[in-house]
Design an enzyme around this catalytic site. Structure first.
Site, PDB file in Angstrom:
ATOM      1  N   LYS A   1     -10.103  -7.889   8.168  1.00 39.97           N
ATOM      2  CA  LYS A   1     -10.751  -8.148   9.451  1.00 39.97           C
ATOM      3  C   LYS A   1     -10.467  -6.975  10.366  1.00 39.97           C
ATOM      4  O   LYS A   1      -9.441  -6.319  10.234  1.00 39.97           O
ATOM      5  CB  LYS A   1     -10.237  -9.450  10.071  1.00 39.97           C
ATOM      6  CG  LYS A   1      -8.769  -9.378  10.479  1.00 39.97           C
ATOM      7  CD  LYS A   1      -8.331 -10.587  11.255  1.00 39.97           C
ATOM      8  CE  LYS A   1      -6.844 -10.619  11.488  1.00 39.97           C
ATOM      9  NZ  LYS A   1      -6.404 -10.014  12.752  1.00 39.97           N
TER      10      LYS A   1
ATOM     11  N   HIS B   1       0.827  -1.212   0.000  1.00 37.61           N
ATOM     12  CA  HIS B   1       0.000   0.000   0.000  1.00 37.61           C
ATOM     13  C   HIS B   1       0.860   1.261   0.000  1.00 37.61           C
ATOM     14  O   HIS B   1       0.550   2.232  -0.675  1.00 37.61           O
ATOM     15  CB  HIS B   1      -0.960  -0.004   1.195  1.00 37.61           C
ATOM     16  CG  HIS B   1      -2.252  -0.677   0.879  1.00 37.61           C
ATOM     17  ND1 HIS B   1      -2.384  -2.044   0.856  1.00 37.61           N
ATOM     18  CD2 HIS B   1      -3.463  -0.176   0.536  1.00 37.61           C
ATOM     19  CE1 HIS B   1      -3.624  -2.353   0.522  1.00 37.61           C
ATOM     20  NE2 HIS B   1      -4.304  -1.241   0.321  1.00 37.61           N
TER      21      HIS B   1
END
Lengths: 179, 279
Positions: A103, A38
């Site tokens: 999650k 990222h």
């Protein structure tokens, strides 16, 4: 609570029918990315470069899989905790990313981005990496190979099971703990 | 002096580490089964069912239970009547871990803290040594995942905070962690010692089997009390609601300075991969 089967790339129409708590099975091509990848994606954008995958309508799965044992496309591949990607996610949603799979909780900025750019945040079962890997039919590294488990992979998934945690309307499945 | 060769330690530990990654300990699986039977939330039950299925599949197919194969953590107790022959024991344990992670197709998850460059072979393991009396060598191994480790905290309470302060900090820590550390979790609590020692106590507590009772009945009662409070939070499996937020709370206590009350909370995810080996 409804159950949907969606095929990538996802459209605004796909996203707008989803509500927190809905079960979504994803089929098609999705991309993996976690912390280091990222950071590089956002750095590439800052330099004015294009991203290594078509971001419009895409799904990013926050996962760093185990190496594939002989005869398997991928090793264990469950979700990692999503908040670490929060600083990067709004930029990608703005560019047309439609869903992320991970999650754990997201930041207010991400939740706002979901509403603004019509996106969803999907949860997969953490620690069920062996089980989830059965829904991944093919995997290949498409960028940042030097990052090893953190490299960006293109996955072909079939009925990959997720649940809508945050929808495009500001709803959230996680409840406040009873303190 | 009892002589133990590093060849023996290497082959045993490599097997144990290979197994730890794919074979959920029996007590943890039993705890998940019990939770599955008693969980009242449908989603919670569904998640617990998936975790049991995952454990079965991982064992059968020798696939890692979780893609996060963790940091290798060792606690080594060396009896003063033991002579270790061969190479340095740290080199031996490191080699056992590296070979197991390569042969088991486990993920290598360690990197330089600044450049974030992966070390490539899951090194270094975190090894703690204790010199004890006797002629036994004990090696405790744990594959510790990053997601639950990230939710762990250490604090220095004032003595006046007492048990109520400890309880408040632990329960709030679990509440704030919510779905992040992959509940149902096991909570290791280190109380006392010094700033550095409390987290070691907390981590060591995680090596106690899920169903064992603390030998001190007063502490056993405190563990129960914390477990009840935590499970009242309603976080549930994967944070999707339910009464199974924690499978167990393990407290480890040591006296501390009259001015201090060190406290550490080490959170362990449901994929509690640990093993004790006695040589």
């Amino acid at each position: 609570m409804s159950t949907y089967k969606l095929t990538t790339p996802l459209t605004d129409e796909d996203i707008l029918k989803l509500r927190s708590g809905d079960i979504v099975y994803i089929t098609g091509t999705i991309y993996t990315g976690r912390d280091a990848a990222h950071k590089r994606l956002i750095e590439a954008l800052a330099r004015g470069e294009s991203l290594p995958f078509p971001v419009k309508g895409s799904v990013i799965y926050y996962v760093g899989p185990t190496p594939p044992p002989p005869g398997r496309p991928i090793g264990s591949a469950g979700p990692t905790t999503s908040y670490r990607m929060d600083p990067f996610a709004p930029t990608l949603y703005k560019l047309g990313l439609k869903a992320t799979i991970g999650k754990g909780k997201r930041s207010e900025e991400v939740k706002k981005a979901l509403q603004e750019y019509k996106g969803v945040y999907l949860g997969a079962t953490g620690g069920a990496g062996a089980l989830l890997s059965q829904r991944i039919k093919a995997a290949k590294v498409i960028a940042y190979e030097d990052l090893g488990p953190e490299a960006i992979r293109e996955l072909v998934v079939e009925d990959f099971p997720t649940v809508v945690i945050n929808d495009a309307y500001g709803n959230e499945l996680y409840k406040q703990p009873n303190l | 002096m009892r002589v133990i060769s590093t060849d023996e330690i290497y082959s045993k530990m490599k097997q144990v580490i290979l197994d730890a990654g794919v074979n959920l300990p029996e007590d943890v699986e039993m705890a998940l089964k019990k939770a599955y039977e008693s969980e009242e939330s449908d989603t919670g039950k569904e998640i617990l069912g998936q975790l049991l299925e995952n454990a079965k599949l991982a064992r059968k197919e020798r696939l890692p239970l979780c893609q996060d194969c963790g940091v290798g953590v060792f606690f080594v107790e060396i009896g003063d009547q033991v002579k270790i022959e061969g190479e340095h024991i740290s080199d031996c344990l490191t080699k056992a871990m590296v070979d197991a992670y390569r042969e088991g197709y486990f993920r290598k998850s360690l990197c330089d803290p600044f450049t974030r460059k992966n070390t490539g072979d899951n090194t270094p393991p975190m090894i703690h040594y204790d010199l004890v009396k006797g002629d036994v060598l004990k090696v405790y191994f744990m594959a510790k995942g990053g997601g639950s480790e990230n939710m762990s905290r250490c604090t220095m309470l004032t003595p006046a905070s007492g048990w109520e302060g400890i309880k408040d900090f632990v329960v709030r820590r679990v509440a704030e962690s919510g779905p992040n550390p992959c509940p149902p979790i096991i909570v290791g609590v280190g109380i006392g010692g010094t700033f550095d020692y409390a987290p070691i106590l907390a981590k060591k507590a995680l090596f106690r089997p899920v169903f064992d009772k603390h030998p001190d009945p007063e502490i056993a009662k405190k563990e129960e009390e914390l477990l009840t409070e935590i499970n009242k939070l309603g976080i549930g499996p994967m944070g999707l609601g339910g009464k199974t937020t924690a499978l167990a709370v393990k407290i480890n206590v040591k006296p501390c300075h009259i001015a201090s009350l060190p406290l550490a909370v080490n959170i362990q995810c449901h994929s509690a991969r640990y093993k004790e080996v006695v040589f």
